[in-house]
Scaffold this motif. Sequence first.
Motif, mmCIF file in Angstrom:
data_model
loop_
_atom_site.group_PDB
_atom_site.id
_atom_site.type_symbol
_atom_site.label_atom_id
_atom_site.label_comp_id
_atom_site.label_asym_id
_atom_site.label_seq_id
_atom_site.Cartn_x
_atom_site.Cartn_y
_atom_site.Cartn_z
ATOM 1 N N ASP A 232 0.833 -1.201 0.000
ATOM 2 C CA ASP A 232 0.000 0.000 0.000
ATOM 3 C C ASP A 232 0.869 1.254 0.000
ATOM 4 N N ASP A 233 0.313 2.354 -0.519
ATOM 5 C CA ASP A 233 1.052 3.615 -0.586
ATOM 6 C C ASP A 233 1.190 4.286 0.775
ATOM 7 N N TYR A 234 0.373 3.908 1.759
ATOM 8 C CA TYR A 234 0.370 4.571 3.058
ATOM 9 C C TYR A 234 0.988 3.657 4.112
ATOM 10 N N GLU A 235 1.884 4.238 4.915
ATOM 11 C CA GLU A 235 2.620 3.424 5.890
ATOM 12 C C GLU A 235 1.728 2.881 6.990
ATOM 13 N N ILE A 236 0.635 3.591 7.337
ATOM 14 C CA ILE A 236 -0.243 3.084 8.393
ATOM 15 C C ILE A 236 -0.916 1.785 7.958
ATOM 16 N N VAL A 237 -1.199 1.661 6.673
ATOM 17 C CA VAL A 237 -1.802 0.431 6.155
ATOM 18 C C VAL A 237 -0.764 -0.680 6.111
ATOM 19 N N ARG A 238 0.440 -0.362 5.672
ATOM 20 C CA ARG A 238 1.491 -1.385 5.601
ATOM 21 C C ARG A 238 1.823 -1.925 6.994
ATOM 22 N N ALA A 239 1.890 -1.034 7.972
ATOM 23 C CA ALA A 239 2.197 -1.477 9.333
ATOM 24 C C ALA A 239 1.102 -2.376 9.893
ATOM 25 N N ALA A 240 -0.155 -2.043 9.613
ATOM 26 C CA ALA A 240 -1.261 -2.873 10.097
ATOM 27 C C ALA A 240 -1.317 -4.210 9.367
ATOM 28 N N ALA A 241 -0.992 -4.213 8.075
ATOM 29 C CA ALA A 241 -1.034 -5.462 7.302
ATOM 30 C C ALA A 241 0.051 -6.426 7.749
ATOM 31 N N LEU A 242 1.171 -5.918 8.230
ATOM 32 C CA LEU A 242 2.240 -6.806 8.706
ATOM 33 C C LEU A 242 1.743 -7.711 9.831
ATOM 34 N N LYS A 243 0.954 -7.156 10.722
ATOM 35 C CA LYS A 243 0.429 -7.946 11.847
ATOM 36 C C LYS A 243 -0.514 -9.034 11.363
ATOM 37 N N ILE A 244 -1.337 -8.734 10.367
ATOM 38 C CA ILE A 244 -2.261 -9.733 9.825
ATOM 39 C C ILE A 244 -1.474 -10.884 9.178
ATOM 40 N N VAL A 245 -0.474 -10.546 8.377
ATOM 41 C CA VAL A 245 0.342 -11.582 7.717
ATOM 42 C C VAL A 245 1.023 -12.468 8.760
ATOM 43 N N CYS A 246 1.531 -11.849 9.813
ATOM 44 C CA CYS A 246 2.196 -12.615 10.867
ATOM 45 C C CYS A 246 1.219 -13.540 11.589
ATOM 46 N N LEU A 247 0.036 -13.041 11.929
ATOM 47 C CA LEU A 247 -0.948 -13.857 12.658
ATOM 48 C C LEU A 247 -1.419 -15.042 11.830
ATOM 49 N N ILE A 248 -1.689 -14.825 10.536
ATOM 50 C CA ILE A 248 -2.142 -15.929 9.692
ATOM 51 C C ILE A 248 -1.016 -16.949 9.519
ATOM 52 N N GLY A 249 0.226 -16.478 9.362
ATOM 53 C CA GLY A 249 1.341 -17.404 9.238
ATOM 54 C C GLY A 249 1.543 -18.241 10.486
ATOM 55 N N ILE A 250 1.388 -17.642 11.656
ATOM 56 C CA ILE A 250 1.551 -18.391 12.906
ATOM 57 C C ILE A 250 0.375 -19.335 13.142
ATOM 58 N N THR A 251 -0.832 -18.930 12.727
ATOM 59 C CA THR A 251 -2.026 -19.763 12.947
ATOM 60 C C THR A 251 -2.039 -20.989 12.042
ATOM 61 N N TYR A 252 -1.598 -20.830 10.795
ATOM 62 C CA TYR A 252 -1.590 -21.950 9.832
ATOM 63 C C TYR A 252 -0.165 -22.153 9.304
ATOM 64 N N PRO A 253 0.768 -22.593 10.158
ATOM 65 C CA PRO A 253 2.173 -22.659 9.711
ATOM 66 C C PRO A 253 2.437 -23.713 8.655
ATOM 67 N N GLU A 254 1.759 -24.844 8.695
ATOM 68 C CA GLU A 254 2.042 -25.946 7.767
ATOM 69 C C GLU A 254 1.193 -25.895 6.499
ATOM 70 N N LYS A 255 0.352 -24.901 6.388
ATOM 71 C CA LYS A 255 -0.451 -24.745 5.171
ATOM 72 C C LYS A 255 0.456 -24.405 4.005
ATOM 73 N N LEU A 256 0.282 -25.080 2.862
ATOM 74 C CA LEU A 256 1.117 -24.831 1.696
ATOM 75 C C LEU A 256 0.521 -23.724 0.851
ATOM 76 N N THR A 257 1.377 -22.875 0.335
ATOM 77 C CA THR A 257 0.948 -21.780 -0.522
ATOM 78 C C THR A 257 1.901 -21.669 -1.702
#
Length: 546
Positions: A232-257
């Motif tokens: 995203d062009d705005y840093e507030i969105v990028r900072a918030a999206a980082l947390k979502i990516v981290c939470l989904i990765g930790i919740t489904y670690p063995e899921k293949l993508t």
Amino acid sequence: MTALLKKRALAEYTQVLEAAPKPIKKLKLTKKPAQASASVYVGLLENSKNSNDALQLLLRISDTLQFKEEDIPMIVKKLADHFNQQMESAVRVKILSLFCNIGGLPGADPVYIIDQTMKLVKRETSHKVIAQGLLTMLKLCDNLSAYDTLLIKIYNMAKVYLKDTNHWVKRICLQIIGKLRLGDNVRLVADFIHSQDARVRSAALDTLVLLHENGEKLDVTMYSDACEALNDDYEIVRAAALKIVCLIGITYPEKLTKVGKSNEEIRLIDDAFGKICQAVNDLCMQVRYRAMQLLGCMVEVCSSFLNQTLDKKLMSNMRKKKSLHERSNEIVTSGEWSTGKKWADDAPKELLNKDEVNVVSSGACGAFVHGLEDEFMEVRSASVDALCNLALHHPEFAVLSLDFLVDMFNDEIEAVRIKAIDSLTLMSHHIMLREHQLETVLGALEDFSIDVREGLHRMLAACHLSTKDCLQMCVEKLLENLKKYPQDKKSTWRCVKAIGSKHSEITLPLVPQLLSIHPFFDTPEPDVEDPHCILKIYNFIFMNIF
């Protein structure tokens, strides 16, 4: 005659004169007039000539905020009546803000105040007033029970005002939904990730994080949307999206993508780790700081991805290397042979697009190197914490990261130096100090800060030294440092005691040198009260005991 003169002289010098007593000063204590009650200003609102006078009175009420408990319902009613008479939105906003302050007073009924606020907001058209009314209800929700029917009304009102065009109203509605958690909220909030306003997108992502932490797990299908928000062009969105990516990765670690446009698949935790590593090179300091904080939480990442964060070299030069047997086997199985009719028909086909190759992202290459060298202290400090947390779970990574942590002992900020020392102390059971590393560590003993020196003493006591030369270098440096800082003697003694007990096998060859014992000659007995002598004896005695 002489005796008479002497007698008169003595009489003059021994005469005592009593001073007249000074009159006692009386202090007059004046009692300050009691501060006017806020109820007086509420009564003056009816006589205010214009909105400016009314706003000044409301400001005085907020500064005073002294009411009797029995007068609070009547005051709320008067303020609500004045709300309906005012045409200026700033005055109405201030009245709703006062409702929030009055609701926190002892004896106030939050249910009555929320009910009045709800009635006023329903007839309102100004976005600012609606937003303040919703914010007042949000703050007063803490004083309500979990099963109050009023919470359901507030939740439904927030869902209705989500359709408002103002970003402030939408953001407060998202906060209410995330706090109350009534019904299926994840899908409702996820629709606002693609809002036109960056502030709404950021609020939606923060609300999703709040819902996830309170039990409403995020679906893995939202991972692609979160990854898009990282650009995203705005840093507030990028900072918030980082947390979502981290939470989904930790919740489904063995899921293949899938990786990019290729058909190759990797674990979701590894892909999320690489995505967050890219944010280490972000232009915004807050985004880099958030990325480093989150990297330390992803302890299930693969070692190959983790080790690459300490190396700045890109992998494979964007070429997918295959053996001759593998390439020949692919040609045979595919049935494709060069006919010679087309130019470069038999050219190598291993050159691929960078998006189609399954290699560690360029952002992951040297991510911690960039973080530890960042210009901002906050990012460097977060990098040290993340490095330590990952090293505690990955012993191989702890060995690789040792040199980088030792280099942080020379950081210009004292807090970063202390954090690096404490991190290395926690990692001590995974590592062994070599000579070149020990030189940097012992060089930090010259630091003027006693906290840094005592931290180094604790670290040396916890670490393992590799050779006899390392032990000798360490003891000599501690002796030299004790001359410069004699106030550190107790901390130094404890350090040498622990080193001697932990390295008994390499301490034995140094005993004659440490205690100045000659094999033939009887040397002078050392001064047992000398701090340097005590340091050597501690090292020797505790080696024999343990």
